[in-house]
Motif scaffolding. Sequence first.
Motif, PDB file in Angstrom:
ATOM      1  N   ASN A  38     -14.123  -9.069  60.362  1.00 48.37           N
ATOM      2  CA  ASN A  38     -13.000  -8.866  59.454  1.00 48.37           C
ATOM      3  C   ASN A  38     -13.013  -9.863  58.281  1.00 48.37           C
ATOM      4  OD1 ASN A  38     -12.017  -6.705  60.882  1.00 48.37           O
ATOM      5  ND2 ASN A  38     -10.609  -7.937  62.124  1.00 48.37           N
ATOM      6  N   SER A  39     -13.514 -11.034  58.499  1.00 51.68           N
ATOM      7  CA  SER A  39     -13.483 -12.057  57.447  1.00 51.68           C
ATOM      8  C   SER A  39     -14.787 -12.125  56.646  1.00 51.68           C
ATOM      9  CB  SER A  39     -13.177 -13.422  58.071  1.00 51.68           C
ATOM     10  OG  SER A  39     -14.194 -13.773  59.007  1.00 51.68           O
ATOM     11  N   HIS A  40     -15.733 -11.270  56.946  1.00 47.39           N
ATOM     12  CA  HIS A  40     -17.034 -11.320  56.276  1.00 47.39           C
ATOM     13  C   HIS A  40     -16.979 -10.533  54.944  1.00 47.39           C
ATOM     14  CE1 HIS A  40     -21.349 -11.735  55.958  1.00 47.39           C
ATOM     15  NE2 HIS A  40     -21.451 -10.426  55.679  1.00 47.39           N
ATOM     16  N   THR A  41     -17.502 -11.124  53.841  1.00 46.12           N
ATOM     17  CA  THR A  41     -17.522 -10.461  52.521  1.00 46.12           C
ATOM     18  C   THR A  41     -18.903 -10.565  51.882  1.00 46.12           C
ATOM     19  OG1 THR A  41     -16.841 -12.462  51.357  1.00 46.12           O
ATOM     20  CG2 THR A  41     -15.071 -10.981  52.099  1.00 46.12           C
ATOM     21  N   HIS A  42     -19.147  -9.636  50.910  1.00 48.30           N
ATOM     22  CA  HIS A  42     -20.351  -9.665  50.071  1.00 48.30           C
ATOM     23  C   HIS A  42     -19.915  -9.569  48.590  1.00 48.30           C
ATOM     24  CE1 HIS A  42     -23.253  -9.149  53.366  1.00 48.30           C
ATOM     25  NE2 HIS A  42     -22.335  -8.351  53.915  1.00 48.30           N
ATOM     26  N   SER A  43     -20.691 -10.148  47.693  1.00 47.66           N
ATOM     27  CA  SER A  43     -20.392 -10.034  46.245  1.00 47.66           C
ATOM     28  C   SER A  43     -21.629  -9.521  45.504  1.00 47.66           C
ATOM     29  CB  SER A  43     -19.955 -11.388  45.664  1.00 47.66           C
ATOM     30  OG  SER A  43     -20.994 -12.347  45.797  1.00 47.66           O
ATOM     31  N   VAL A  44     -21.365  -8.684  44.502  1.00 44.43           N
ATOM     32  CA  VAL A  44     -22.444  -8.102  43.678  1.00 44.43           C
ATOM     33  C   VAL A  44     -22.116  -8.394  42.211  1.00 44.43           C
ATOM     34  CG1 VAL A  44     -23.646  -5.999  43.020  1.00 44.43           C
ATOM     35  CG2 VAL A  44     -22.869  -6.306  45.378  1.00 44.43           C
ATOM     36  N   THR A  45     -23.090  -8.923  41.501  1.00 45.11           N
ATOM     37  CA  THR A  45     -22.871  -9.223  40.075  1.00 45.11           C
ATOM     38  C   THR A  45     -23.743  -8.288  39.233  1.00 45.11           C
ATOM     39  OG1 THR A  45     -22.433 -11.543  40.566  1.00 45.11           O
ATOM     40  CG2 THR A  45     -23.029 -10.985  38.264  1.00 45.11           C
ATOM     41  N   LEU A  46     -23.137  -7.569  38.310  1.00 45.41           N
ATOM     42  CA  LEU A  46     -23.847  -6.654  37.412  1.00 45.41           C
ATOM     43  C   LEU A  46     -23.708  -7.153  35.965  1.00 45.41           C
ATOM     44  CD1 LEU A  46     -22.640  -3.221  38.890  1.00 45.41           C
ATOM     45  CD2 LEU A  46     -24.830  -4.357  39.290  1.00 45.41           C
ATOM     46  N   PRO A  47     -24.776  -7.024  35.158  1.00 45.62           N
ATOM     47  CA  PRO A  47     -24.680  -7.473  33.749  1.00 45.62           C
ATOM     48  C   PRO A  47     -23.835  -6.502  32.910  1.00 45.62           C
ATOM     49  CG  PRO A  47     -26.820  -6.481  34.193  1.00 45.62           C
ATOM     50  CD  PRO A  47     -26.123  -6.561  35.493  1.00 45.62           C
ATOM     51  N   THR A  48     -23.368  -7.021  31.784  1.00 48.91           N
ATOM     52  CA  THR A  48     -22.589  -6.156  30.877  1.00 48.91           C
ATOM     53  C   THR A  48     -23.545  -5.229  30.128  1.00 48.91           C
ATOM     54  OG1 THR A  48     -20.938  -7.865  30.585  1.00 48.91           O
ATOM     55  CG2 THR A  48     -21.000  -6.142  28.907  1.00 48.91           C
ATOM     56  N   HIS A  49     -23.205  -3.947  30.108  1.00 49.53           N
ATOM     57  CA  HIS A  49     -24.084  -2.989  29.426  1.00 49.53           C
ATOM     58  C   HIS A  49     -23.290  -1.715  29.133  1.00 49.53           C
ATOM     59  CE1 HIS A  49     -24.243  -2.042  33.682  1.00 49.53           C
ATOM     60  NE2 HIS A  49     -24.595  -0.772  33.339  1.00 49.53           N
ATOM     61  N   ASN A  50     -23.841  -0.869  28.142  1.00 46.77           N
ATOM     62  CA  ASN A  50     -23.170   0.395  27.799  1.00 46.77           C
ATOM     63  C   ASN A  50     -24.106   1.582  27.877  1.00 46.77           C
ATOM     64  OD1 ASN A  50     -24.808   0.058  25.607  1.00 46.77           O
ATOM     65  ND2 ASN A  50     -23.167  -0.332  24.104  1.00 46.77           N
ATOM     66  N   HIS A  51     -25.196   1.371  28.606  1.00 48.07           N
ATOM     67  CA  HIS A  51     -26.191   2.440  28.799  1.00 48.07           C
ATOM     68  C   HIS A  51     -26.768   2.951  27.477  1.00 48.07           C
ATOM     69  CE1 HIS A  51     -25.467   2.821  33.143  1.00 48.07           C
ATOM     70  NE2 HIS A  51     -24.162   2.625  32.860  1.00 48.07           N
ATOM     71  N   GLY A  52     -26.849   2.079  26.500  1.00 48.32           N
ATOM     72  CA  GLY A  52     -27.490   2.453  25.222  1.00 48.32           C
ATOM     73  C   GLY A  52     -26.628   3.277  24.286  1.00 48.32           C
ATOM     74  N   ASN A  53     -25.386   3.469  24.625  1.00 42.56           N
ATOM     75  CA  ASN A  53     -24.490   4.278  23.793  1.00 42.56           C
ATOM     76  C   ASN A  53     -23.357   3.374  23.360  1.00 42.56           C
ATOM     77  OD1 ASN A  53     -22.734   6.088  22.554  1.00 42.56           O
ATOM     78  ND2 ASN A  53     -22.878   7.618  24.203  1.00 42.56           N
ATOM     79  N   SER A  54     -23.294   3.108  22.076  1.00 38.06           N
ATOM     80  CA  SER A  54     -22.301   2.150  21.593  1.00 38.06           C
ATOM     81  C   SER A  54     -20.880   2.671  21.737  1.00 38.06           C
ATOM     82  CB  SER A  54     -22.587   1.815  20.110  1.00 38.06           C
ATOM     83  OG  SER A  54     -22.562   3.002  19.315  1.00 38.06           O
ATOM     84  N   ALA A  55     -20.784   4.001  21.938  1.00 41.58           N
ATOM     85  CA  ALA A  55     -19.437   4.553  22.140  1.00 41.58           C
ATOM     86  C   ALA A  55     -18.900   4.264  23.535  1.00 41.58           C
ATOM     87  CB  ALA A  55     -19.465   6.062  21.867  1.00 41.58           C
ATOM     88  N   ASN A  56     -19.832   3.917  24.451  1.00 38.50           N
ATOM     89  CA  ASN A  56     -19.395   3.598  25.835  1.00 38.50           C
ATOM     90  C   ASN A  56     -18.800   2.197  25.902  1.00 38.50           C
ATOM     91  OD1 ASN A  56     -20.318   6.086  26.726  1.00 38.50           O
ATOM     92  ND2 ASN A  56     -22.344   5.279  27.294  1.00 38.50           N
ATOM     93  N   GLN A  57     -17.920   2.024  26.851  1.00 42.44           N
ATOM     94  CA  GLN A  57     -17.326   0.693  27.073  1.00 42.44           C
ATOM     95  C   GLN A  57     -18.327  -0.187  27.786  1.00 42.44           C
ATOM     96  OE1 GLN A  57     -13.714   0.804  29.274  1.00 42.44           O
ATOM     97  NE2 GLN A  57     -13.521  -1.425  29.411  1.00 42.44           N
TER      98      GLN A  57
END
Length: 389
Positions: free
Chosen positions: A358-377
């Motif tokens: 119950n107390s065990h956790t995992h963390s995932v870090t992803l870089p900032t990106h917009n998949h090559g589309n500047s219109a995407n957030q």
Amino acid sequence: MSLCVCVQFPDRMIIGSDTAVTFNLLTGEKLRGSLPMQKTYLIGEWAVFLAGDGVSCVSIAREFELEKNKSISTFKRILKKYFRQMSSAQSNADPSKLNAVMFKVDGNGRTISHTFMPTNQFNPVTRRGTSEGIHIITGGYRGDEVLKYAQQNWNDEVDVGTYIRTIFEHFSGGEIGGEIDLFEVSYRGNEYLGRQPLRETVRLPIITPDEKSRMSVGLTGGTVTGALIRTGSSGRRIEVDAQGLRTYDGNGQNRIRINTGSDSGVAAIVFNGSSGSYAGEINSYQNGGLTIFSDDITIGSNNTANPIRIQGAATFAGPVRFNSTVSGISINVSDVYGLSATLSSLQSQIDSLRSSYNSHTHSVTLPTHNHGNSANQNWGGTFTSGGPR
């Protein structure tokens, strides 16, 4: 009354005992029984002479014969037990007359005799055969007087059996007499030499078994006090005396005893097998507990619709085996010895694993990106998974 005379040589002993039975009435009158009674018994390696109350003497001989360890100390213990019972139960009896002599040949081939008297707490007086001469031993009624007479009239040129018979004939006629049983104890073994009549003039009235029985019939009430009450003199019968009640089968074997008490304060029902050997008992100790003892106990029920029931708390002190199905058992795990601790340990480990999970956790870090589309957030960052549920 009973009398024994023994001539003890280094390597053999000749023993004689009379067969007269005397009845002492409450009026003080004495009667001589018409039937003989044996006073000396061949039991194992021993020849045993007993003097005293006839019923007690027979019981002592029977009990000693049933003992696995036929030692002097065992015989002394039995004598003392019956002496105490006679002293407490028979106010008109004279327990001081209970005495005995044991005879045998030891491992070195030398004769040995032990005399037991209540005057010295039945501590045996021992005499060993000696090459320097003989011992003349007497036991029973008027033993000291008979010994003095026997010593004064010893004649080594006379046959020993004839010498002993002459002594008995001198004292016969009253409580001593009837016939004489002769025995020889030697390195060859113990041998019964036979029974010989005594020349005597009986000075006591003779009572037959029928006359004795008629004295006991016609009782419709009141209290009957006596040394022995029995339904027969042999075979299948019931006997009652101060020691309790006994039943005998057709072979004369004691099958059931109801004891009035014992040295341990025990009142018991004792069962013997067809050979007379101990089979088991039901007894009650002073603390009130009831116990059943035997090497093999079977409790059975012929009615399968109403099986055997044990009511109340039960304790099994040994292993238990069920040869068939078992139903209706409700057991709390905490009541099962040993299993409760095991389950408690297992539960503790499960709880520890659940807490860790119950107390065990995992963390995932992803870089900032917009998949090559500047219109995407643009998005990204560190995300946590797991945790309490």
